[in-house]
Motif scaffolding. Sequence first.
Motif, PDB file in Angstrom:
ATOM      1  N   ILE A   1       0.850  -1.185   0.000  1.00 47.80           N
ATOM      2  CA  ILE A   1       0.000   0.000   0.000  1.00 47.80           C
ATOM      3  C   ILE A   1       0.894   1.247   0.000  1.00 47.80           C
ATOM      4  O   ILE A   1       1.824   1.345   0.792  1.00 47.80           O
ATOM      5  CB  ILE A   1      -0.901   0.035   1.261  1.00 47.80           C
ATOM      6  CG1 ILE A   1      -1.781  -1.226   1.355  1.00 47.80           C
ATOM      7  CG2 ILE A   1      -1.739   1.310   1.302  1.00 47.80           C
ATOM      8  CD1 ILE A   1      -2.890  -1.290   0.333  1.00 47.80           C
ATOM      9  N   CYS A   2       0.607   2.184  -0.893  1.00 44.31           N
ATOM     10  CA  CYS A   2       1.403   3.410  -0.967  1.00 44.31           C
ATOM     11  C   CYS A   2       1.098   4.305   0.225  1.00 44.31           C
ATOM     12  O   CYS A   2      -0.052   4.645   0.462  1.00 44.31           O
ATOM     13  CB  CYS A   2       1.090   4.153  -2.263  1.00 44.31           C
ATOM     14  SG  CYS A   2       1.859   5.782  -2.365  1.00 44.31           S
ATOM     15  N   PRO A   3       2.128   4.686   0.998  1.00 43.85           N
ATOM     16  CA  PRO A   3       1.887   5.546   2.151  1.00 43.85           C
ATOM     17  C   PRO A   3       1.511   6.974   1.745  1.00 43.85           C
ATOM     18  O   PRO A   3       1.062   7.755   2.569  1.00 43.85           O
ATOM     19  CB  PRO A   3       3.220   5.532   2.898  1.00 43.85           C
ATOM     20  CG  PRO A   3       4.233   5.148   1.887  1.00 43.85           C
ATOM     21  CD  PRO A   3       3.536   4.317   0.851  1.00 43.85           C
ATOM     22  N   ARG A   4       1.656   7.295   0.471  1.00 46.20           N
ATOM     23  CA  ARG A   4       1.311   8.645   0.028  1.00 46.20           C
ATOM     24  C   ARG A   4      -0.137   8.725  -0.456  1.00 46.20           C
ATOM     25  O   ARG A   4      -0.898   9.573  -0.016  1.00 46.20           O
ATOM     26  CB  ARG A   4       2.246   9.121  -1.075  1.00 46.20           C
ATOM     27  CG  ARG A   4       1.908  10.522  -1.552  1.00 46.20           C
ATOM     28  CD  ARG A   4       2.886  11.057  -2.569  1.00 46.20           C
ATOM     29  NE  ARG A   4       2.417  12.351  -3.025  1.00 46.20           N
ATOM     30  CZ  ARG A   4       1.541  12.508  -4.019  1.00 46.20           C
ATOM     31  NH1 ARG A   4       1.085  11.463  -4.671  1.00 46.20           N
ATOM     32  NH2 ARG A   4       1.125  13.724  -4.355  1.00 46.20           N
ATOM     33  N   CYS A   5      -0.509   7.817  -1.397  1.00 41.42           N
ATOM     34  CA  CYS A   5      -1.844   7.925  -2.011  1.00 41.42           C
ATOM     35  C   CYS A   5      -2.800   6.828  -1.575  1.00 41.42           C
ATOM     36  O   CYS A   5      -3.989   6.890  -1.865  1.00 41.42           O
ATOM     37  CB  CYS A   5      -1.730   7.946  -3.536  1.00 41.42           C
ATOM     38  SG  CYS A   5      -1.328   6.338  -4.250  1.00 41.42           S
ATOM     39  N   GLY A   6      -2.290   5.795  -0.898  1.00 36.58           N
ATOM     40  CA  GLY A   6      -3.182   4.747  -0.402  1.00 36.58           C
ATOM     41  C   GLY A   6      -3.523   3.671  -1.416  1.00 36.58           C
ATOM     42  O   GLY A   6      -4.258   2.739  -1.097  1.00 36.58           O
ATOM     43  N   SER A   7      -3.014   3.775  -2.635  1.00 39.92           N
ATOM     44  CA  SER A   7      -3.292   2.731  -3.620  1.00 39.92           C
ATOM     45  C   SER A   7      -2.478   1.483  -3.279  1.00 39.92           C
ATOM     46  O   SER A   7      -1.505   1.548  -2.522  1.00 39.92           O
ATOM     47  CB  SER A   7      -2.946   3.209  -5.031  1.00 39.92           C
ATOM     48  OG  SER A   7      -1.584   2.952  -5.316  1.00 39.92           O
ATOM     49  N   ASP A   8      -2.893   0.350  -3.852  1.00 42.64           N
ATOM     50  CA  ASP A   8      -2.161  -0.888  -3.562  1.00 42.64           C
ATOM     51  C   ASP A   8      -1.177  -1.209  -4.682  1.00 42.64           C
ATOM     52  O   ASP A   8      -0.799  -2.350  -4.874  1.00 42.64           O
ATOM     53  CB  ASP A   8      -3.125  -2.052  -3.338  1.00 42.64           C
ATOM     54  CG  ASP A   8      -4.033  -2.288  -4.538  1.00 42.64           C
ATOM     55  OD1 ASP A   8      -3.870  -1.576  -5.552  1.00 42.64           O
ATOM     56  OD2 ASP A   8      -4.899  -3.165  -4.452  1.00 42.64           O
TER      57      ASP A   8
ATOM     58  N   PHE B   1       8.248   2.495  -5.835  1.00 48.54           N
ATOM     59  CA  PHE B   1       7.720   3.197  -6.993  1.00 48.54           C
ATOM     60  C   PHE B   1       6.223   2.942  -7.045  1.00 48.54           C
ATOM     61  O   PHE B   1       5.790   1.810  -7.213  1.00 48.54           O
ATOM     62  CB  PHE B   1       8.387   2.690  -8.282  1.00 48.54           C
ATOM     63  CG  PHE B   1       8.089   3.539  -9.478  1.00 48.54           C
ATOM     64  CD1 PHE B   1       9.056   4.361 -10.019  1.00 48.54           C
ATOM     65  CD2 PHE B   1       6.825   3.521 -10.066  1.00 48.54           C
ATOM     66  CE1 PHE B   1       8.769   5.168 -11.119  1.00 48.54           C
ATOM     67  CE2 PHE B   1       6.537   4.332 -11.159  1.00 48.54           C
ATOM     68  CZ  PHE B   1       7.517   5.148 -11.691  1.00 48.54           C
ATOM     69  N   CYS B   2       5.437   3.998  -6.882  1.00 47.76           N
ATOM     70  CA  CYS B   2       3.986   3.827  -6.840  1.00 47.76           C
ATOM     71  C   CYS B   2       3.372   4.077  -8.213  1.00 47.76           C
ATOM     72  O   CYS B   2       3.485   5.178  -8.749  1.00 47.76           O
ATOM     73  CB  CYS B   2       3.366   4.768  -5.814  1.00 47.76           C
ATOM     74  SG  CYS B   2       1.574   4.607  -5.790  1.00 47.76           S
ATOM     75  N   TYR B   3       2.728   3.040  -8.755  1.00 50.92           N
ATOM     76  CA  TYR B   3       2.053   3.181 -10.048  1.00 50.92           C
ATOM     77  C   TYR B   3       0.697   3.874  -9.898  1.00 50.92           C
ATOM     78  O   TYR B   3       0.071   4.235 -10.874  1.00 50.92           O
ATOM     79  CB  TYR B   3       1.890   1.817 -10.715  1.00 50.92           C
ATOM     80  CG  TYR B   3       3.182   1.296 -11.273  1.00 50.92           C
ATOM     81  CD1 TYR B   3       3.567   1.601 -12.574  1.00 50.92           C
ATOM     82  CD2 TYR B   3       4.043   0.526 -10.489  1.00 50.92           C
ATOM     83  CE1 TYR B   3       4.769   1.149 -13.089  1.00 50.92           C
ATOM     84  CE2 TYR B   3       5.253   0.066 -10.997  1.00 50.92           C
ATOM     85  CZ  TYR B   3       5.596   0.381 -12.296  1.00 50.92           C
ATOM     86  OH  TYR B   3       6.794  -0.068 -12.791  1.00 50.92           O
ATOM     87  N   GLY B   4       0.267   4.037  -8.649  1.00 46.83           N
ATOM     88  CA  GLY B   4      -1.007   4.717  -8.410  1.00 46.83           C
ATOM     89  C   GLY B   4      -0.867   6.221  -8.539  1.00 46.83           C
ATOM     90  O   GLY B   4      -1.675   6.883  -9.195  1.00 46.83           O
ATOM     91  N   CYS B   5       0.193   6.787  -7.931  1.00 44.58           N
ATOM     92  CA  CYS B   5       0.349   8.243  -7.951  1.00 44.58           C
ATOM     93  C   CYS B   5       1.607   8.689  -8.683  1.00 44.58           C
ATOM     94  O   CYS B   5       1.812   9.889  -8.887  1.00 44.58           O
ATOM     95  CB  CYS B   5       0.335   8.816  -6.537  1.00 44.58           C
ATOM     96  SG  CYS B   5       1.683   8.269  -5.467  1.00 44.58           S
ATOM     97  N   GLY B   6       2.460   7.756  -9.098  1.00 43.23           N
ATOM     98  CA  GLY B   6       3.644   8.134  -9.872  1.00 43.23           C
ATOM     99  C   GLY B   6       4.803   8.665  -9.042  1.00 43.23           C
ATOM    100  O   GLY B   6       5.794   9.133  -9.600  1.00 43.23           O
TER     101      GLY B   6
HETATM  102 ZN   LIG Z   1       1.023   6.401  -4.412  1.00 40.45          ZN
END
Ligand SMILES: [Zn+2]
Length: 153
Positions: free
Chosen positions: A8-15, A30-35
């Motif tokens: 889970i991304c600690p920035r945007c919450g996406s998985d 590297f978060c593919y949810g928020c980049g």
């Molecule tokens: Zn994110």
Amino acid sequence: MNPDKLVICPRCGSDACYVAEVNQDISNHFCYGCGFQSNTLMREGELIMEEQMEILPELYKDLRHEDKNRQVWFPSTINLPTKGMVFANGSTSKNWKWAAVKSIEVLEEEKEKYPIPGKKGKFYENRMDMTTMKMFEEHDYMEALSYIGVLPK
Ligand SMILES: [Zn+2]
């Protein structure tokens, strides 16, 4: 070493936050949810932070995000000569989007316009076509990657 995994991304919450271990102590995020991206060394007071602050564009510094573990995140920059680029683009942290630009093949007749620096007689085979630039909302980062062909549509 653990295999790479999604958390889970600690920035945007996406998985869709991809974790890759560099070694026992260091891993890249590297978060593919928020980049946004980070790694476990990215903390206030660390040398790597000072280096980042020297090289990053103003917008990237504005978008700096510190998570609850005091780890610092910045927007990512993708630059793939044969695919294209995806980067944060805008005037302030409150007014920005992802910009995606496709690369195209350099035509034979125009190749002289794109010499490779330091390599006499060598020319780039691809170039970024700024006319293809398309803007994406922050949470549509994956669509931006699809647009340049890094991810399937
Ligand atoms: Zn994110």
